[in-house]
Design an enzyme around this catalytic site. Structure first.
Site, PDB file in Angstrom:
ATOM      1  N   THR A 111      -6.735 -19.040 -20.909  1.00  0.00           N
ATOM      2  CA  THR A 111      -5.774 -20.124 -20.784  1.00  0.00           C
ATOM      3  C   THR A 111      -4.623 -19.695 -19.897  1.00  0.00           C
ATOM      4  O   THR A 111      -4.121 -20.481 -19.089  1.00  0.00           O
ATOM      5  CB  THR A 111      -5.247 -20.551 -22.162  1.00  0.00           C
ATOM      6  OG1 THR A 111      -6.337 -21.053 -22.935  1.00  0.00           O
ATOM      7  CG2 THR A 111      -4.195 -21.633 -22.044  1.00  0.00           C
ATOM      8  N   HIS A 155       1.001 -12.424 -25.231  1.00  0.00           N
ATOM      9  CA  HIS A 155       1.221 -11.825 -26.538  1.00  0.00           C
ATOM     10  C   HIS A 155       2.558 -11.097 -26.639  1.00  0.00           C
ATOM     11  O   HIS A 155       3.596 -11.612 -26.253  1.00  0.00           O
ATOM     12  CB  HIS A 155       0.050 -10.912 -26.909  1.00  0.00           C
ATOM     13  CG  HIS A 155      -1.258 -11.636 -27.033  1.00  0.00           C
ATOM     14  ND1 HIS A 155      -1.348 -12.956 -27.424  1.00  0.00           N
ATOM     15  CD2 HIS A 155      -2.527 -11.221 -26.809  1.00  0.00           C
ATOM     16  CE1 HIS A 155      -2.629 -13.316 -27.457  1.00  0.00           C
ATOM     17  NE2 HIS A 155      -3.359 -12.293 -27.085  1.00  0.00           N
TER      18      HIS A 155
END
Length: 279
Positions: A111, A155
Site C-alpha cells: 500500500t 511502521h
C-alpha cells in the site's frame, strides 16, 4: 492451521491469544513470522499457508486462491507511510525535486508503494522517481548516508526517523485522507477459499477482543518479536495500528480498499479486482 504474519507489534498483539491457545475451539497455529514483502510473495506463489497477513496492494494477485477477511488487518487514520529525505535540494524545493531521484521503498506490492505512486503522479512533475526496493530497516540509514535521495518508510519509522537526521517530505496517509476522506488500507488478512471463512473470522475477532481485554498478557510475546524496539515505541505502534477496523473493516474500510485499488488499476499499477469474488 498454518499462518504467516509479521513480527511487528500490531500483528503479534492481535494474534497472541490464538497463538497461545487461548481461543476456545480454534485450531493450533503453526506460525511463520515474515515481513510483509515476503508474505506478499508467498501468497502469490504455490504454498501451504492457510491464512496470511499481506498488503492490501497485493490483493489483486491472490484473489483466485484467497478471500479477504473482514478483521485482523490494519486500516486507520494518521498512520500512513512517510516520504523522508536528507537531500537539501528536496528539503528546499519540496516534492517537485524528487523527479528523477532515487527513492527507496520497502516493497513494490505494498500500500505504501501505491500511495507513493498515486501521490507522485499528482505532486512530482516530469520524470517518475527511480524506485529502488530494499528491506525497510535499511532505508533510513541509506537516506541518511545519501546513497538514496529519499525513502518511503512505514511502521515504527514514524517515531524514529528524526534520530537519523531526516526531514519529512510528505505524509502519505495525510495526503490520502485529504484527497479521499477515507482511512488508509494497509495490511489485510486473507484465508484460503477452501477453508471455513466464518470460523476463521470469529477466531481472529476473539483474539482481538482478548488482546484488548488483557493488554499486558501479550507483552512478553510482543517484545520477543519486536526487533530491538523499545516498549514505548511498541506500545505506540499498537495504539496506532490496532483500532476499530481491526475488529471489523466495515463499509468505510471496504470503500477505502476499493478506492485505493481502483485508482491503482487506472494507473496501471495493479490488475483490476473482481470485488464480488474477493469479499
Amino acid at each position: 492451521m498454518k499462518i504467516a504474519f509479521s513480527p511487528c507489534p500490531n500483528d503479534t498483539f492481535v494474534f497472541h491469544a490464538w497463538v497461545q491457545g487461548l481461543i476456545s475451539g480454534a485450531p493450533k497455529l503453526e506460525v511463520t513470522y515474515a515481513d510483509i514483502d515476503i508474505t506478499n510473495r508467498l501468497a502469490a506463489e504455490a504454498n501451504e499457508l492457510d491464512v496470511l497477513k499481506i498488503s492490501y496492494a497485493a490483493l489483486p494477485w491472490v484473489s483466485n486462491d484467497y478471500k479477504l477477511l473482514p478483521c485482523g488487518g490494519a486500516l486507520g487514520r494518521g498512520c500512513g507511510p512517510l516520504v523522508l529525505t536528507a537531500d537539501q535540494t528536496v528539503i528546499a524545493q519540496g516534492p517537485s525535486a524528487l523527479a528523477g531521484k532515487r527513492v527507496a521503498v520497502p516493497s513494490d506490492r505494498s500500500t505504501a508503494y501505491l500511495l507513493f505512486r498515486l501521490w507522485a503522479a499528482q505532486q512530482v512533475p516530469g520524470d517518475v522517481p527511480d524506485i529502488v526496493v530494499m528491506p525497510f530497516h535499511e532505508i533510513m540509514p541509506a537516506v541518511s548516508k545519501g546513497t538514496i535521495d529519499a525513502g518511503l518508510v512505514i511502521h515504527e519509522a514514524r517515531f524514529t526517523y528524526p534520530t537519523y537526521g531526516l526531514t519529512l517530505v510528505e505524509d502519505m496517509g495525510l495526503w490520502w485522507e485529504r484527497d479521499t476522506g477515507l482511512p488508509i488500507p494497509l495490511g489485510a488478512i486473507i484465508a484460503r477459499r477452501s477453508l471455513d471463512q466464518t470460523a476463521i473470522t470469529n477466531w481472529i475477532r476473539e483474539s482481538v477482543a482478548y488482546a484488548w481485554a488483557h493488554p499486558e498478557a501479550s507483552s512478553d510475546y510482543v517484545m520477543n518479536h519486536a526487533q530491538e524496539m523499545s516498549q514505548e515505541v511498541a506500545k505506540a505502534h499498537i495504539e496506532l495500528y490496532v483500532n476499530e477496523f481491526t475488529a471489523n473493516i466495515g463499509d468505510i474500510g471496504y470503500k477505502a480498499v476499493e478506492t485505493l485499488l481502483n485508482r491503482a488499476a487506472r494507473e496501471g499499477l495493479v490488475p483490476q479486482v473482481d470485488w464480488t469474488a474477493l469479499r
